[in-house]
Design a protein around this motif. Structure first.
Motif, PDB file in Angstrom:
ATOM      1  N   GLY A 179       0.960  -1.028   0.164  1.00 17.07           N
ATOM      2  CA  GLY A 179       0.022  -0.258  -0.228  1.00 17.07           C
ATOM      3  C   GLY A 179       0.863   0.895  -0.290  1.00 17.07           C
ATOM      4  N   ALA A 180       0.292   2.121  -0.071  1.00 15.21           N
ATOM      5  CA  ALA A 180       1.233   3.785   0.004  1.00 15.21           C
ATOM      6  C   ALA A 180       0.272   4.728   0.899  1.00 15.21           C
ATOM      7  CB  ALA A 180       1.545   4.349  -1.133  1.00 15.21           C
ATOM      8  N   VAL A 181       0.764   6.002   1.847  1.00 15.16           N
ATOM      9  CA  VAL A 181       0.453   7.301   2.960  1.00 15.16           C
ATOM     10  C   VAL A 181       0.586   8.009   1.677  1.00 15.16           C
ATOM     11  CG1 VAL A 181       0.803   7.689   4.422  1.00 15.16           C
ATOM     12  CG2 VAL A 181       0.890   5.491   4.827  1.00 15.16           C
ATOM     13  N   THR A 182      -0.200   8.738   1.762  1.00 13.47           N
ATOM     14  CA  THR A 182      -0.236   9.896   0.771  1.00 13.47           C
ATOM     15  C   THR A 182      -1.013  10.697   1.506  1.00 13.47           C
ATOM     16  OG1 THR A 182      -2.322   9.476  -0.252  1.00 13.47           O
ATOM     17  CG2 THR A 182      -0.224   9.061  -1.588  1.00 13.47           C
ATOM     18  N   ARG A 183      -0.940  12.410   1.441  1.00 20.68           N
ATOM     19  CA  ARG A 183      -0.954  13.275   2.020  1.00 20.68           C
ATOM     20  C   ARG A 183      -1.928  14.564   1.384  1.00 20.68           C
ATOM     21  NH1 ARG A 183       0.493  17.963   0.098  1.00 20.68           N
ATOM     22  NH2 ARG A 183       2.030  18.201  -0.624  1.00 20.68           N
ATOM     23  N   GLY A 184      -2.567  15.458   2.023  1.00 21.14           N
ATOM     24  CA  GLY A 184      -3.678  15.969   0.888  1.00 21.14           C
ATOM     25  C   GLY A 184      -3.356  17.353   1.341  1.00 21.14           C
ATOM     26  N   PRO A 185      -4.064  18.582   0.370  1.00 20.24           N
ATOM     27  CA  PRO A 185      -3.699  19.557   0.453  1.00 20.24           C
ATOM     28  C   PRO A 185      -3.143  20.476   1.867  1.00 20.24           C
ATOM     29  CG  PRO A 185      -5.324  19.267  -0.827  1.00 20.24           C
ATOM     30  CD  PRO A 185      -5.169  17.706  -0.364  1.00 20.24           C
ATOM     31  N   ILE A 186      -2.511  20.946   2.460  1.00 25.29           N
ATOM     32  CA  ILE A 186      -1.860  21.355   3.276  1.00 25.29           C
ATOM     33  C   ILE A 186      -2.545  23.334   3.716  1.00 25.29           C
ATOM     34  CG2 ILE A 186      -0.116  22.675   4.836  1.00 25.29           C
ATOM     35  CD1 ILE A 186       2.222  20.231   3.194  1.00 25.29           C
ATOM     36  N   ARG A 187      -2.982  22.805   4.764  1.00 25.53           N
ATOM     37  CA  ARG A 187      -3.995  24.343   5.702  1.00 25.53           C
ATOM     38  C   ARG A 187      -2.219  24.444   6.641  1.00 25.53           C
ATOM     39  NH1 ARG A 187      -7.890  25.558   9.844  1.00 25.53           N
ATOM     40  NH2 ARG A 187      -7.393  23.714  10.091  1.00 25.53           N
ATOM     41  N   LEU A 188      -2.164  26.153   6.042  1.00 25.98           N
ATOM     42  CA  LEU A 188      -1.848  26.882   7.490  1.00 25.98           C
ATOM     43  C   LEU A 188      -2.117  27.428   8.728  1.00 25.98           C
ATOM     44  CD1 LEU A 188       1.450  26.714   7.496  1.00 25.98           C
ATOM     45  CD2 LEU A 188       1.381  29.005   6.576  1.00 25.98           C
ATOM     46  N   ARG A 189      -2.427  27.374   9.439  1.00 29.02           N
ATOM     47  CA  ARG A 189      -2.803  28.059  10.324  1.00 29.02           C
ATOM     48  C   ARG A 189      -1.454  28.941  11.954  1.00 29.02           C
ATOM     49  NH1 ARG A 189      -4.005  24.682  15.241  1.00 29.02           N
ATOM     50  NH2 ARG A 189      -3.864  23.003  14.302  1.00 29.02           N
ATOM     51  N   GLY A 190      -1.927  29.633  13.074  1.00 31.87           N
ATOM     52  CA  GLY A 190      -0.645  30.075  12.876  1.00 31.87           C
ATOM     53  C   GLY A 190      -1.733  30.066  14.590  1.00 31.87           C
ATOM     54  N   ALA A 191      -0.531  29.933  16.260  1.00 38.12           N
ATOM     55  CA  ALA A 191      -0.203  29.559  16.807  1.00 38.12           C
ATOM     56  C   ALA A 191      -0.001  30.413  18.167  1.00 38.12           C
ATOM     57  CB  ALA A 191      -0.891  28.320  17.319  1.00 38.12           C
ATOM     58  N   GLY A 192      -0.176  31.933  18.372  1.00 34.82           N
ATOM     59  CA  GLY A 192       1.201  32.680  18.990  1.00 34.82           C
ATOM     60  C   GLY A 192       2.101  32.491  18.058  1.00 34.82           C
ATOM     61  N   ARG A 193       4.101  32.148  18.301  1.00 38.61           N
ATOM     62  CA  ARG A 193       4.619  32.512  17.352  1.00 38.61           C
ATOM     63  C   ARG A 193       5.467  31.376  16.333  1.00 38.61           C
ATOM     64  NH1 ARG A 193       9.552  35.711  20.052  1.00 38.61           N
ATOM     65  NH2 ARG A 193       8.833  37.396  20.270  1.00 38.61           N
TER      66      ARG A 193
END
Length: 495
Positions: free
Chosen positions: A105-119
């Motif tokens: 099988g394989a492990v893949t990723r989807g679209p990345i979402r970026l968010r802020g948390a302090g610094r």
């Protein structure tokens, strides 16, 4: 013996020989005019210059640096199904054999979402695993299962000595559905190797990320900002024109934070700020961009904004005060009450940080039958005030003058009296006090928000401190030291 005159006239006649002698004095030249400008003042200031970058650019950098397929699964000879046993006649009897299988099988990723948390920046990375189990013994016909997880990459950015951003990553994850196969009442999972498999992905991402972040081109933005900061900003347009000349010394970096959809780098310019009155000064010559200095951004702006009193504007103010005072006699020692009329007044700055006031006037004793003595008196003095006070008084008073009659020294005595000089000092005090009542509002209007072709400067005024009044060729100046906080941004928006 003749009749003794009343005391007041007696004193006046006793002075006649002296006044007659004084009347033969040559005409006195007016004090020299000064042409010295107000000296420039300087202070060390820190001006915050936040640089904002669209956070999507960082997300795109992570997208490019992180492969879509994180790893492949290829596990032959895996025990997929344990043997089933039953207890019969007190003994455990195996009723089904163990089943080994080949998991792929394989492990893949989807679209990345970026968010802020302090610094920190947190990249939420959806992970999808799809596996198939094919048994070696031919008993399984190709079972397939899937699993999903959300990995969280905590990114901490830094800047090296060349103003290049770099980042360190820590990844955590949680499976929303652990991948596995249900077979014969058992759940066979395949997530036990995730930690070992994802570690090299993180290492590769950290190696790739600096190259991707370099495409953001932060250094070129910083260089443009640094060069453009060698400038002069208008603090006040007129009456008088005031400029703040900025000569950067260091570029400070104090980390970054999240502001909406923007990533804000906290930067500050430590600069020499000079306040110049008059024409726009020549911009300082830019120097090369220095490496970042790690220091807190204490954006404390220090500058001077002098409150100027133009001599031409002061002349009618002082003359009106003398006219008002002339409604009652001046009581002079040894001379008694003196009636005066003031016709003309001239004021300017003279040498030695002094003010010169020339008054054309006529005066006589209040009970004298003699006519008025006409002449011009010159008063020079050094104006002074107490710290944080607009109340003006004079020191080192000197008086000279000429007249058309034997009573010329009456004019000089009048001009040298405290009653006369206090009128002028009070007029100056009222003028400056009136200006200072509105000083904070005036400063805020002058420098609250100023625009240049490249920048917008915003200043919050925290406190003011009144300095020492001084007389110059261009006018009387009451310097006000102001402290506050300032930030500079490109007028067109974020860099």
């Amino acid at each position: 013996m003749g009749r003794v005159l009343p005391g007041r006239h007696h004193r006046w006649l006793l002075l006649l020989p002296l006044l007659a002698a004084c009347s033969q004095k040559q005409a006195v030249e007016p004090p020299p005019r000064a042409n010295d400008p107000v000296p420039a003042t300087s202070a060390s200031s820190i001006i915050s210059v936040p640089v904002e970058i669209d956070r999507a650019l960082i997300a795109q950098a992570i997208e490019r640096a992180m492969p879509r397929q994180l790893w492949r699964i290829d596990r032959p000879g895996t025990r997929c199904v344990q043997p089933r046993r039953v207890k019969l006649l007190g003994k455990q009897i195996r009723v089904t054999p163990p089943i080994d299988c080949h998991i792929i099988g394989a492990v893949t990723r989807g679209p990345i979402r970026l968010r802020g948390a302090g610094r920190d920046l947190i990249a939420d990375i959806p992970i999808h695993a799809q596996v198939s189990a094919r048994d070696i013994a031919g008993l399984l016909k190709g079972e397939t299962a899937t699993g999903d997880a959300m990995a969280h990459a905590r990114l901490q950015l830094g800047i090296d000595d060349q103003w290049r951003p770099h980042g360190t990553l820590k990844i955590s994850y949680d499976w929303t559905q652990t991948p596995g196969i249900d077979f014969l009442g058992q759940r066979v999972t395949f997530a036990d190797k995730v930690d070992r498999k994802i570690a090299p992905v993180v290492r590769d991402l950290e190696r790739q990320l600096p190259r991707e972040l370099a495409k953001v081109d932060l250094r070129s933005k910083i260089e443009r900002l640094w060069r453009a900061a060698f400038t002069s900003l208008s603090l006040n347009d007129h009456d008088p024109p005031v400029w703040m000349r900025i000569t950067p010394q260091r570029f400070l970096f104090d980390g970054y934070g999240n502001s909406g959809a923007q990533l804000r780098f906290r930067l500050g310019i430590e600069a020499l700020t000079e306040t110049v009155v008059g024409d726009r000064p020549v911009d300082p010559q830019p120097t090369g961009l220095p490496p970042p200095a790690r220091a807190p951004i204490n954006d404390a702006l220090h500058f001077f904004l002098p409150v100027r009193a133009d001599y031409a504007q002061l002349e009618p103010v002082i003359l009106r005060a003398l006219h008002k005072r002339a409604a009652r006699p001046f009581d002079l020692p040894k001379l008694g009450p003196i009636v005066a009329r003031f016709d003309k007044l001239t004021a300017y700055g003279t040498t030695g940080n002094r003010i010169a006031v020339g008054v054309t006037l006529a005066a006589r004793p209040a009970d004298s039958k003699l006519g008025d003595t006409h002449g011009t008196v010159w008063l020079t003095a050094r104006p002074v005030n107490q710290p944080n006070s607009a109340l003006v008084h004079f020191e080192d008073l000197q008086v000279t003058g000429t007249s058309d009659g034997i009573g010329g020294d009456i004019l000089i005595a009048l001009a040298g009296s405290p009653a006369f000089s206090s009128v002028i000092a009070d007029a100056l005090s009222q003028n400056f006090t009136h200006d200072l009542e509105e000083l904070k509002g005036k400063i805020r209007r002058a420098i609250g928000e100023r625009k240049t072709p490249h920048f917008r400067i915003r200043t919050n005024l925290d406190s003011t401190e009144i300095g020492q009044i001084s007389a110059h060729g261009q006018g009387l100046y009451l310097p006000v030291r102001a402290t506050g906080r300032a930030s500079i941004r490109y007028a067109g928006g974020p860099l």
